[in-house]
Enzyme design. Structure first.
Site, PDB file in Angstrom:
ATOM      1  N   ASN A  93       0.834  -1.196   0.000  1.00  0.00           N
ATOM      2  CA  ASN A  93       0.000   0.000   0.000  1.00  0.00           C
ATOM      3  C   ASN A  93       0.878   1.260   0.000  1.00  0.00           C
ATOM      4  O   ASN A  93       1.817   1.364   0.784  1.00  0.00           O
ATOM      5  CB  ASN A  93      -0.897  -0.032   1.245  1.00  0.00           C
ATOM      6  CG  ASN A  93      -1.905   1.102   1.262  1.00  0.00           C
ATOM      7  OD1 ASN A  93      -1.535   2.274   1.291  1.00  0.00           O
ATOM      8  ND2 ASN A  93      -3.169   0.758   1.247  1.00  0.00           N
TER       9      ASN A  93
ATOM     10  N   HIS B 296      -3.279   0.413  -3.582  1.00  0.00           N
ATOM     11  CA  HIS B 296      -3.387  -0.580  -2.520  1.00  0.00           C
ATOM     12  C   HIS B 296      -2.293  -1.622  -2.778  1.00  0.00           C
ATOM     13  O   HIS B 296      -1.698  -1.647  -3.860  1.00  0.00           O
ATOM     14  CB  HIS B 296      -4.778  -1.219  -2.580  1.00  0.00           C
ATOM     15  CG  HIS B 296      -5.856  -0.425  -1.892  1.00  0.00           C
ATOM     16  ND1 HIS B 296      -7.142  -0.887  -1.750  1.00  0.00           N
ATOM     17  CD2 HIS B 296      -5.823   0.801  -1.305  1.00  0.00           C
ATOM     18  CE1 HIS B 296      -7.858   0.006  -1.093  1.00  0.00           C
ATOM     19  NE2 HIS B 296      -7.095   1.049  -0.819  1.00  0.00           N
TER      20      HIS B 296
ATOM     21  N   GLU C 194      -2.341  -4.754  -3.469  1.00  0.00           N
ATOM     22  CA  GLU C 194      -2.587  -5.625  -4.624  1.00  0.00           C
ATOM     23  C   GLU C 194      -2.361  -4.871  -5.934  1.00  0.00           C
ATOM     24  O   GLU C 194      -1.799  -5.416  -6.893  1.00  0.00           O
ATOM     25  CB  GLU C 194      -4.028  -6.154  -4.593  1.00  0.00           C
ATOM     26  CG  GLU C 194      -4.377  -6.950  -3.349  1.00  0.00           C
ATOM     27  CD  GLU C 194      -4.962  -6.084  -2.223  1.00  0.00           C
ATOM     28  OE1 GLU C 194      -4.511  -4.906  -2.075  1.00  0.00           O
ATOM     29  OE2 GLU C 194      -5.838  -6.559  -1.502  1.00  0.00           O
TER      30      GLU C 194
ATOM     31  N   SER D  71      -7.923  -8.999   3.175  1.00  0.00           N
ATOM     32  CA  SER D  71      -9.043  -9.224   2.255  1.00  0.00           C
ATOM     33  C   SER D  71      -9.176  -8.069   1.253  1.00  0.00           C
ATOM     34  O   SER D  71      -9.168  -6.901   1.641  1.00  0.00           O
ATOM     35  CB  SER D  71     -10.317  -9.355   3.098  1.00  0.00           C
ATOM     36  OG  SER D  71     -11.418  -9.690   2.297  1.00  0.00           O
TER      37      SER D  71
ATOM     38  N   CYS E 245     -10.294  -5.185  -1.211  1.00  0.00           N
ATOM     39  CA  CYS E 245     -11.407  -4.226  -1.355  1.00  0.00           C
ATOM     40  C   CYS E 245     -12.049  -4.398  -2.741  1.00  0.00           C
ATOM     41  O   CYS E 245     -11.513  -5.097  -3.602  1.00  0.00           O
ATOM     42  CB  CYS E 245     -10.864  -2.804  -1.188  1.00  0.00           C
ATOM     43  SG  CYS E 245     -10.166  -2.121  -2.707  1.00  0.00           S
TER      44      CYS E 245
ATOM     45  N   CYS F  81      -9.503  -3.709  -5.742  1.00  0.00           N
ATOM     46  CA  CYS F  81      -8.515  -4.764  -5.985  1.00  0.00           C
ATOM     47  C   CYS F  81      -9.196  -6.048  -6.457  1.00  0.00           C
ATOM     48  O   CYS F  81      -8.670  -6.763  -7.315  1.00  0.00           O
ATOM     49  CB  CYS F  81      -7.699  -5.004  -4.720  1.00  0.00           C
ATOM     50  SG  CYS F  81      -6.806  -3.508  -4.197  1.00  0.00           S
TER      51      CYS F  81
ATOM     52  N   ASP G 246      -8.315   5.014   3.544  1.00  0.00           N
ATOM     53  CA  ASP G 246      -7.907   3.952   2.613  1.00  0.00           C
ATOM     54  C   ASP G 246      -9.077   3.079   2.171  1.00  0.00           C
ATOM     55  O   ASP G 246      -9.038   2.494   1.089  1.00  0.00           O
ATOM     56  CB  ASP G 246      -6.822   3.080   3.254  1.00  0.00           C
ATOM     57  CG  ASP G 246      -5.988   2.360   2.218  1.00  0.00           C
ATOM     58  OD1 ASP G 246      -5.407   3.050   1.360  1.00  0.00           O
ATOM     59  OD2 ASP G 246      -5.929   1.112   2.253  1.00  0.00           O
TER      60      ASP G 246
END
Lengths: 145, 145
Positions: free
Chosen positions: B39, B50, B52, B77, B79, B82, B142
């Site tokens: 991130n 982020h 990912e 996990s 969002c 992503c 975020d």
């Protein structure tokens, strides 16, 4: 035409002139553009900077309250990634230039309560038709095909 | 623990050391890491990087065939943004460090046929707990809250 969609189309045209995928986007809040962007796959070898993502990034870090009153304009129907960004930030409204060249995650966005307006703009369609005729491989890469 | 989740946790730890949101990710293809990321909200004032997304970007432009055989590892996990990137590129499998701190779009990913494995990793949870205790405002930003 809407001045904000015009601005998104200007971004798409700049992209085409740079040899890029001609998809542009602007993020609008309080009656003014707070972020402009265009697809950067060719220009910056980017896998994630679709037009909408570039506009969000160029808007910089914003509080949730701004996104929740914003409208995102994009020349082409937003893919699952860009649609997901809209959902992450709770952007309530999208104005889409066209969805004949590519149908993005519009059904999912509507299910999640996002208001969509599709203009079926001929300039938006023409930009994509010109690019795809020349670079079908780049276009396919851009949509994961 | 899985060496790839370890690599994602290393990215998250680097992020924490930089003052950033400690979420890391790696993209794996053919048994090796082809993209690493974390991130970048604090470090690069980014609204879209982020963990990912940063891993996908750092992997560079890849053909669809690579994404379709890849696994994305992420410490938290994913969002909606992503998750949407995973769907755009047809990444078939995700390994998730934990989903207690934040539950992303896992149900939507499963509906779309993505295989998810959730490890419920204590190191992943602890990194987030430490960051959120210090910077609840950044964390809320975020996730668009």
């Amino acid at each position: 035409m809407d001045i904000f969609m015009q601005a998104a189309i200007e971004e798409a045209r700049k992209g085409l002139a740079e040899g890029g995928v001609p998809i542009g986007s602007v993020l609008v809040h309080g009656g003014r553009i707070i972020g402009r962007g265009r697809n950067q796959r060719q220009q910056r070898a980017s896998a994630i900077l679709h037009g909408e993502m570039d506009a969000l990034e160029n808007a910089g870090r914003q509080p949730a309250s701004v996104y929740r009153e914003a409208t995102l304009y994009t020349t082409l129907s937003p893919c699952p990634m860009c649609s997901g960004a809209v959902l992450l930030y709770g952007i309530p409204r999208l104005v889409i230039g066209e969805n004949r060249t590519f149908m993005g995650a519009e059904a999912h966005l509507r299910e999640q309560g996002v208001a969509l307006e599709v203009l079926d703009s001929e300039p938006c369609r023409e930009l994509m038709a010109r690019f795809i005729a020349r670079h079908p491989d780049v276009w396919n890469e851009d949509i994961g095909v």
